[in-house]
Design a protein around this motif. Structure first.
Motif, PDB file in Angstrom:
ATOM      1  N   UNK A 127      94.328   1.482 -68.069  1.00 21.48           N
ATOM      2  CA  UNK A 127      93.665   1.661 -66.783  1.00 21.48           C
ATOM      3  C   UNK A 127      94.357   0.847 -65.694  1.00 21.48           C
ATOM      4  N   UNK A 128      94.737  -0.386 -66.021  1.00 22.73           N
ATOM      5  CA  UNK A 128      95.473  -1.195 -65.058  1.00 22.73           C
ATOM      6  C   UNK A 128      96.804  -0.578 -64.683  1.00 22.73           C
ATOM      7  N   UNK A 129      97.470   0.031 -65.664  1.00 23.98           N
ATOM      8  CA  UNK A 129      98.768   0.663 -65.407  1.00 23.98           C
ATOM      9  C   UNK A 129      98.636   1.811 -64.402  1.00 23.98           C
ATOM     10  N   UNK A 130      97.639   2.671 -64.586  1.00 26.82           N
ATOM     11  CA  UNK A 130      97.475   3.811 -63.675  1.00 26.82           C
ATOM     12  C   UNK A 130      96.969   3.367 -62.301  1.00 26.82           C
ATOM     13  N   UNK A 131      96.166   2.303 -62.261  1.00 24.17           N
ATOM     14  CA  UNK A 131      95.725   1.782 -60.968  1.00 24.17           C
ATOM     15  C   UNK A 131      96.913   1.251 -60.178  1.00 24.17           C
ATOM     16  N   UNK A 132      97.806   0.560 -60.863  1.00 22.60           N
ATOM     17  CA  UNK A 132      99.020   0.043 -60.199  1.00 22.60           C
ATOM     18  C   UNK A 132      99.893   1.194 -59.722  1.00 22.60           C
ATOM     19  N   UNK A 133     100.003   2.257 -60.522  1.00 24.03           N
ATOM     20  CA  UNK A 133     100.812   3.405 -60.113  1.00 24.03           C
ATOM     21  C   UNK A 133     100.309   4.008 -58.806  1.00 24.03           C
ATOM     22  N   UNK A 134      98.998   4.058 -58.621  1.00 29.38           N
ATOM     23  CA  UNK A 134      98.455   4.594 -57.374  1.00 29.38           C
ATOM     24  C   UNK A 134      98.905   3.735 -56.197  1.00 29.38           C
ATOM     25  N   UNK A 135      98.857   2.411 -56.349  1.00 31.99           N
ATOM     26  CA  UNK A 135      99.280   1.529 -55.272  1.00 31.99           C
ATOM     27  C   UNK A 135     100.764   1.604 -54.987  1.00 31.99           C
ATOM     28  N   UNK A 136     101.561   1.897 -56.016  1.00 31.63           N
ATOM     29  CA  UNK A 136     103.009   2.001 -55.803  1.00 31.63           C
ATOM     30  C   UNK A 136     103.370   3.190 -54.923  1.00 31.63           C
ATOM     31  N   UNK A 137     102.447   4.153 -54.792  1.00 29.83           N
ATOM     32  CA  UNK A 137     102.704   5.265 -53.892  1.00 29.83           C
ATOM     33  C   UNK A 137     102.930   4.815 -52.462  1.00 29.83           C
ATOM     34  N   UNK A 138     102.329   3.698 -52.077  1.00 27.12           N
ATOM     35  CA  UNK A 138     102.523   3.157 -50.727  1.00 27.12           C
ATOM     36  C   UNK A 138     103.933   2.596 -50.569  1.00 27.12           C
ATOM     37  N   UNK A 139     104.384   1.832 -51.554  1.00 24.26           N
ATOM     38  CA  UNK A 139     105.679   1.158 -51.448  1.00 24.26           C
ATOM     39  C   UNK A 139     106.844   2.111 -51.635  1.00 24.26           C
ATOM     40  N   UNK A 140     106.646   3.175 -52.411  1.00 27.85           N
ATOM     41  CA  UNK A 140     107.723   4.146 -52.631  1.00 27.85           C
ATOM     42  C   UNK A 140     107.576   5.383 -51.746  1.00 27.85           C
ATOM     43  N   UNK A 141     106.684   5.297 -50.750  1.00 29.23           N
ATOM     44  CA  UNK A 141     106.576   6.336 -49.726  1.00 29.23           C
ATOM     45  C   UNK A 141     106.314   7.714 -50.342  1.00 29.23           C
ATOM     46  N   UNK A 142     105.311   7.771 -51.228  1.00 26.97           N
ATOM     47  CA  UNK A 142     104.987   9.018 -51.926  1.00 26.97           C
ATOM     48  C   UNK A 142     103.853   9.720 -51.189  1.00 26.97           C
TER      49      UNK A 142
END
Length: 531
Positions: A136-151
């Motif tokens: 669950x922590x892994x997928x939550x972090x992936x959502x936040x990475x969308x901001x930094x990788x301009x997704x």
């Protein structure tokens, strides 16, 4: 020899078993608190994903396939964020798109919950829960990475929400099973009412953490909670004790006075004056073991397991759990109660921002008062149900009061902060009180039903059935809110009031049976006194 310090004397006054019970209670509290902490950011970030504006290039989309990332000018080049928010949520149909995120998570959660209960019975809970928390922590972090990788691909965020919803289902059946293994029914309503405040505390902490970064770097609003739940997953792996027998705790129970009511065994509420203090506190000293059957619970005979010759030790089937009377009624009641609760969970900050004309951070902070009210309501429901021995009646009274309270909330939500704060607390208590009681004490009551003969394997499945059915409502609520809100928020609240009424209807039969059983018990106790 020196005198033992008072603090040390207090520590030594508790037995090893009591310390282990306290460890399990606190640890499971923190574990599920982190689950809700990681769910909350999406509700806070909604106000940043779409900002109210009149952007010239804002267009209406009718399907996900029609989405096209528009080329922004140099003024909007940073992270491709326009004045209207974060693409693709900066369009006029942003409510439908944000609703799709909620719906994808909650649908996966509802489906996964039925599976997690049965899987949890057949695997070590500590391994299953630890894995679920890290995932669950892994997928939550992936959502936040969308901001930094301009997704800006909507499919990316929906897929993450689906997988996160699935792995989040590992939490509830596991922690409730652990609590049910360690604590008996005597004061279960109060203990679980206090313990279930982890839901509201997690929501409050999640709101505050997400709100800290939402206006400057919303990606961190997901990454920090994701890291927290990963760390808690590691702590779970190293310290969680699933059952007292794993450490050979002495939990042999005393048998309380009982009386018969319609063929069911319930607590005798008459305590004789000559009983010793140990007899009076039997439920405190021995909070494990066979639990009395409440008036709404009938006898379901489990078949003997031919493989080992023992009765009640094999995992109960899905349909076998449904045969326990009360499971279906409470499950359907929770469907509508959770529909209301999760609509508030996912849409209250956006509603406060729209009606109160405030930014995302202030709306998120104000919405935490609803969760504060939920803590009060959960504890109050537990205490009342323990004293009255009427779980269904307690839920019914709170649901009866909740519907008109929602109407008053819509009337005063834009009149001033004082009335808004008061109504948020009251609504939180009345909405989350029944939800808290059903998902904790009621689920544990049914999962440790006397007819199961101490079969701890049944608790996970019963909990999953009740909460899984409720999760269907949790998925429908935010979806309906997204569909109705464009036509006015009053339509959303009308839908919530109808849902509370439906939840109450499913409890009417159980409420009637509880009242009849209490009357019959009163007659028997009067006859016992006369003799």
């Amino acid at each position: 020899m020196a005198v033992v310090p008072p603090g040390i004397r207090v520590l030594l006054s508790f037995s090893k078993d009591q310390w282990f019970r306290a460890l399990v209670l606190v640890l499971t509290y923190l574990l599920y608190c982190s689950f809700h902490l990681s769910r909350k950011p999406i509700t806070i970030v909604k106000g940043e994903l779409h900002k109210h504006c009149s952007e010239p290039n804002e267009i209406e989309l009718h399907s996900y396939k029609e989405f096209v990332i528009l080329k922004q000018s140099a003024a909007h080049a940073v992270h491709n964020a326009s004045r209207c928010g974060w693409a693709p949520f900066d369009k006029k149909n942003y409510k439908q798109l944000l609703g799709a995120l909620d719906y994808s998570f909650l649908c996966a959660y509802a489906v996964g919950m039925f599976l997690s209960g049965m899987i949890g019975e057949r695997l070590p809970l500590r391994y299953f829960l630890s894995w679920g928390m890290v995932a669950s922590g892994f997928f939550t972090i992936l959502f936040g990475l969308g901001y930094f990788y301009n997704i800006h691909n909507l499919t990316y965020y929906i897929i993450i929400q689906v997988f996160n919803g699935l792995v989040q289902t590992t939490g509830w059946p596991c922690v409730v099973t652990c609590i049910g293994n360690w604590f008996g029914k005597g004061r279960r309503g109060f203990i679980m009412g206090v313990w279930n405040s982890h839901t509201s505390v997690g929501n409050i902490l999640g709101s505050l953490i997400a709100g800290f970064w939402v206006s400057t770097c919303w990606g961190m609003s997901f990454i920090v909670p994701g890291l927290i739940i990963c760390v808690m997953g590691a702590i779970c792996f190293f310290f969680l004790i699933e059952h007292p027998r794993d450490i050979r705790c002495d939990v042999s129970p005393l048998t309380p006075p009982t009386s018969s009511c319609n063929g069911f065994k319930i607590h005798n509420q008459v305590v004789r004056a000559e009983e010793s203090a140990a007899d009076k506190s039997w439920e405190v000293q021995n909070m494990l073991g066979p639990s009395p059957v409440y008036p709404t619970h009938h006898i379901v005979i489990l078949q003997k397991d031919p493989s080992n010759g023992r009765s009640g030790t094999s995992a109960i089937s899905f349909f076998g759990a449904l045969q326990i009377p009360g499971v279906v009624e409470f499950s359907m009641c929770l469907l509508f109660a959770k529909l209301v609760s999760y609509t508030f969970l996912f849409w209250l900050p956006l509603y406060m921002a729209s009606v109160g004309h405030m930014d995302a951070r202030h709306a998120g902070d104000l919405s935490t008062l609803f969760d504060v009210g939920g803590i009060i309501g959960g504890i109050l429901a537990g205490v009342i149900s323990d004293k009255s021995h009427k779980r269904a009646t307690t839920c019914g009274m709170m649901l009866f009061c909740a519907a008109p309270t929602l109407y008053f909330f819509t009337a005063v939500s834009n009149t001033g902060p004082v009335y808004t704060v008061l109504m948020l607390l009251v609504c939180g208590a009345l909405v989350n009180g029944p939800y808290s009681l059903i998902t904790t004490a009621v689920s544990a009551d049914l999962g440790t039903h006397k007819s199961l003969k101490g079969n701890s394997h049944a608790l996970s499945t019963v909990t999953a059935i009740i909460d899984g059915t409720g999760s269907v409502g949790a998925a429908l609520g935010p979806l309906l809110a997204g569909l109705l809100s464009p036509y006015g928020w009053h339509n959303v609240f009308f839908m919530l009031m109808i849902s509370d009424a439906c939840a109450l209807l499913f409890l009417l039969r159980l409420i009637k049976k509880e009242i009849q059983c209490v009357r019959q018990t009163g007659v028997e106790q009067t006859e016992w006194k006369e003799h």
